[in-house]
Scaffold this motif. Structure first.
Motif, mmCIF file in Angstrom:
data_model
loop_
_atom_site.group_PDB
_atom_site.id
_atom_site.type_symbol
_atom_site.label_atom_id
_atom_site.label_comp_id
_atom_site.label_asym_id
_atom_site.label_seq_id
_atom_site.Cartn_x
_atom_site.Cartn_y
_atom_site.Cartn_z
ATOM 1 N N SER A 19 0.836 -1.208 0.000
ATOM 2 C CA SER A 19 0.000 0.000 0.000
ATOM 3 C C SER A 19 0.865 1.251 0.000
ATOM 4 N N ASN A 20 1.912 1.246 0.812
ATOM 5 C CA ASN A 20 2.831 2.388 0.855
ATOM 6 C C ASN A 20 3.563 2.551 -0.473
ATOM 7 N N GLU A 23 1.189 4.045 -2.995
ATOM 8 C CA GLU A 23 0.997 5.473 -2.739
ATOM 9 C C GLU A 23 2.186 6.280 -3.260
ATOM 10 N N GLU A 24 3.404 5.788 -3.000
ATOM 11 C CA GLU A 24 4.603 6.487 -3.482
ATOM 12 C C GLU A 24 4.630 6.553 -5.010
ATOM 13 N N PHE A 27 2.056 9.135 -6.332
ATOM 14 C CA PHE A 27 2.418 10.529 -6.106
ATOM 15 C C PHE A 27 3.794 10.894 -6.646
ATOM 16 N N THR A 43 -2.214 -2.440 -7.452
ATOM 17 C CA THR A 43 -3.645 -2.221 -7.229
ATOM 18 C C THR A 43 -4.385 -3.557 -7.262
ATOM 19 N N HIS A 72 -6.097 5.473 10.805
ATOM 20 C CA HIS A 72 -5.489 6.697 10.267
ATOM 21 C C HIS A 72 -5.111 7.689 11.371
ATOM 22 N N LYS A 113 -10.910 5.591 0.698
ATOM 23 C CA LYS A 113 -10.748 4.724 -0.478
ATOM 24 C C LYS A 113 -11.508 3.409 -0.317
#
Length: 154
Positions: A19-20, A23-24, A27, A43, A72, A113
């Motif tokens: 997941s990290n 995300e990286e 972005f 994904t 979170h 999400k």
């Protein structure tokens, strides 16, 4: 033989790592074909894990929200800012006094999400007017009226 960069997710730790990484990549701003393929693969792997380990159906929408807030590291005041509502309104939601509006459901689904359906399910609200009763709750569902009653209101 070469080692695969990504494998089917088998643990929560691996899930968080992927997941990290996703995300990286998202972005990073890179638009090359390899990055797009890597995003698509991650994904797919993450969605597969989510589908197999989804516990959303076991939680009512407020329990789900509280769990996501905890994951979170969010407090009620953070949620109030996210939803652009007062802390009192958010408190009422978290304490089963008010239902989730369509706008709130959209914002929560987008931020966390998850599908809107995860938040758009019936659950019991506590109604202060009925607090003197043993079971002081009502279902947070739309009420259906027959056509004759609806016409009477026109």
């Amino acid at each position: 033989m070469t080692t695969l960069k990504y494998k089917v997710i088998t643990s929560k730790t691996q899930y968080k790592e992927y997941s990290n990484a996703l995300e990286e990549l998202i972005f990073s701003g890179s638009k090359d074909r390899n990055t797009k393929d890597e995003i698509a693969l991650l994904t797919l792997l993450i969605e597969k894990w989510d589908a197999e380990h989804n516990t959303f159906d076991e939680l009512n929408p407020i329990q789900l929200l509280q769990s996501l807030m905890e994951d979170h590291n969010m407090k009620a005041k953070d949620l109030a800012e996210l939803l652009d509502h007062s802390k009192g309104y958010v408190s009422d939601i978290l304490n089963y006094k008010k239902g989730l509006s369509k706008d709130v459901i959209r914002k929560l689904a987008e931020y966390y999400k998850v599908s809107q359906e995860a938040f758009n399910r019936p659950y019991k609200l506590t109604v202060p007017e009925n607090s003197h009763l043993r079971n002081a709750s009502v279902m947070n569902t739309a009420k259906k009226m027959n056509d004759n009653k609806a016409l009477a209101y026109l």
